[in-house]
Design a protein around this motif. Structure first.
Motif, mmCIF file in Angstrom:
data_model
loop_
_atom_site.group_PDB
_atom_site.id
_atom_site.type_symbol
_atom_site.label_atom_id
_atom_site.label_comp_id
_atom_site.label_asym_id
_atom_site.label_seq_id
_atom_site.Cartn_x
_atom_site.Cartn_y
_atom_site.Cartn_z
ATOM 1 N N LEU A 234 51.739 25.465 -5.083
ATOM 2 C CA LEU A 234 50.847 26.520 -5.426
ATOM 3 C C LEU A 234 49.291 26.238 -4.078
ATOM 4 C CD1 LEU A 234 50.141 29.383 -6.541
ATOM 5 C CD2 LEU A 234 48.793 28.642 -8.359
ATOM 6 N N THR A 235 48.683 25.187 -3.957
ATOM 7 C CA THR A 235 47.725 25.622 -3.336
ATOM 8 C C THR A 235 47.945 25.604 -2.122
ATOM 9 O OG1 THR A 235 46.366 23.667 -4.483
ATOM 10 C CG2 THR A 235 45.576 23.758 -2.050
ATOM 11 N N ASP A 236 49.592 25.147 -1.281
ATOM 12 C CA ASP A 236 49.920 25.451 -0.382
ATOM 13 C C ASP A 236 50.177 26.768 0.800
ATOM 14 O OD1 ASP A 236 50.176 23.446 2.596
ATOM 15 O OD2 ASP A 236 51.738 24.175 2.245
ATOM 16 N N LEU A 237 50.682 27.065 -1.052
ATOM 17 C CA LEU A 237 51.336 28.094 -0.796
ATOM 18 C C LEU A 237 49.740 29.800 -0.556
ATOM 19 C CD1 LEU A 237 54.325 28.809 -3.046
ATOM 20 C CD2 LEU A 237 53.655 28.781 -0.973
ATOM 21 N N VAL A 238 48.843 29.899 -1.311
ATOM 22 C CA VAL A 238 48.225 30.889 -1.538
ATOM 23 C C VAL A 238 47.059 29.657 0.217
ATOM 24 C CG1 VAL A 238 44.898 30.578 -2.642
ATOM 25 C CG2 VAL A 238 47.115 30.056 -4.086
ATOM 26 N N ALA A 239 47.104 28.862 0.675
ATOM 27 C CA ALA A 239 46.760 28.425 1.926
ATOM 28 C C ALA A 239 46.974 29.771 3.196
ATOM 29 C CB ALA A 239 46.538 27.636 1.615
ATOM 30 N N VAL A 240 47.776 29.562 3.333
ATOM 31 C CA VAL A 240 48.869 30.001 3.961
ATOM 32 C C VAL A 240 49.095 31.993 3.392
ATOM 33 C CG1 VAL A 240 51.490 30.435 4.533
ATOM 34 C CG2 VAL A 240 50.807 28.207 4.524
ATOM 35 N N ALA A 241 49.214 31.594 2.238
ATOM 36 C CA ALA A 241 49.403 33.416 1.693
ATOM 37 C C ALA A 241 47.867 34.181 2.448
ATOM 38 C CB ALA A 241 49.315 33.757 0.246
ATOM 39 N N GLY A 242 46.779 33.058 2.743
ATOM 40 C CA GLY A 242 45.102 33.714 2.861
ATOM 41 C C GLY A 242 44.887 33.735 4.453
ATOM 42 N N GLY A 243 46.185 33.381 5.341
ATOM 43 C CA GLY A 243 46.518 32.742 6.870
ATOM 44 C C GLY A 243 45.901 31.829 6.970
ATOM 45 N N GLU A 244 45.552 30.493 6.106
ATOM 46 C CA GLU A 244 45.429 30.004 6.978
ATOM 47 C C GLU A 244 46.785 28.169 7.230
ATOM 48 O OE1 GLU A 244 42.722 27.121 4.093
ATOM 49 O OE2 GLU A 244 42.366 28.895 3.263
ATOM 50 N N GLN A 245 46.572 27.719 7.975
ATOM 51 C CA GLN A 245 47.765 26.547 8.516
ATOM 52 C C GLN A 245 48.357 25.876 7.360
ATOM 53 O OE1 GLN A 245 49.946 26.308 11.509
ATOM 54 N NE2 GLN A 245 48.225 27.326 12.873
#
Ligand SMILES: O=C[C@H](O)COP(=O)(O)O
Length: 254
Positions: A234-245
């Motif tokens: 989830l942490t990675d999905l939230v990061a990418v959904a928020g425009g982060e790498q």
């Protein structure tokens, strides 16, 4: 799903996630920490997946949301007596579970697929019509043929999803296993896929969703037929959904 940006894709995958806490110590505070994360700024996860002991707190935590409450039975070994599994299902339902993930007896299943069909049918009946996900522990099976055999047997028994792994053995989800299960779903003309065990990063999750979309059509990649079960994605999905790498490194064998 080629035209989706990474951020949009990650958001879609959050909606297909079974956010999982099945640590061996069954600690309640770990379940609580997981439950706090189930509603994200980019929408809710599909389900939380917890030990039967934590179903009640999960039901309270997600009340008023569309988040499903999945729990595991006959888990992780797949060899408990039926009476125990039946008892666990009854308790889970009484406590508010809305989905049942059951490990099939994969050690005997290849020799006796009818036993898998029978046991899934028993679980389906006991679950009173709730979605049932049959865990095949594909990392313990010898080859693609065995995976398809078990998946077909589970789908014949009424499984709503076939699921790769418990996350408790060395080999979790792989692309080969996911493809074998999708082929069984296509042959049966029914059922969904849950990819689980070691899926930790956006790229990996996207690769499984792309595979499912390619084989079954894009409409398949939604929470009714496609789930990813993961404790650490989830942490990675939230990061990418928020425009982060994405900052994840590959976890499983994809
Ligand atoms: O059912 C899902 C698995 O238990 C999750 O496995 P994981 O902890 O490797 O993500």
């Amino acid at each position: 799903m080629t035209e989706l940006s990474d951020a949009a894709y990650a958001k879609r995958l959050i909606g297909c996630l079974d956010l999982t806490e099945l640590s061996d110590d069954r600690a309640a505070d770990k379940a609580d920490r997981l439950l706090e994360k189930a509603r994200t700024p980019f929408g809710p996860v599909a389900a939380v997946c917890v030990w039967p002991d934590h179903v009640k707190r999960a039901a309270i935590a997600v009340r008023g949301t569309p988040i499903q409450i999945a729990t595991v039975v006959n888990f992780p070994g797949g060899e408990e007596p039926w009476e125990q599994t039946q008892h666990d299902i009854r308790l889970a339902l009484a406590n508010g579970a809305t989905e049942i993930d059951v490990v099939v007896d994969y050690r005997r299943g290849v020799e006796d697929p009818h036993a898998v069909t029978f046991s899934v049918r028993q679980v389906k009946d006991a679950a009173g019509g709730l979605p049932v996900k049959a865990i095949l522990e594909t990392g313990m099976l010898d080859d693609i043929d065995d995976m398809q055999l078990l998946a077909g047997a589970a789908l014949t028994g009424g499984a709503d999803f076939v699921k790769t792994s418990t996350g408790k053995v060395k080999t979790g989800a792989t692309m080969e296993a996911a493809e074998a299960l999708l082929d069984a779903i296509a042959a049966a003309g029914t059922g969904g896929l849950k990819v689980s065990g070691g899926v930790r990063g956006f790229a990996e999750a996207k690769a499984y969703a792309d595979l499912a979309a390619r084989k079954m059509g894009e409409a398949f990649v939604g929470p009714k037929t496609f789930r990813i079960g993961a404790s650490s994605l989830l942490t990675d999905l939230v990061a990418v959904a928020g425009g982060e790498q994405s900052s994840a490194t590959s976890g499983s064998g994809y």
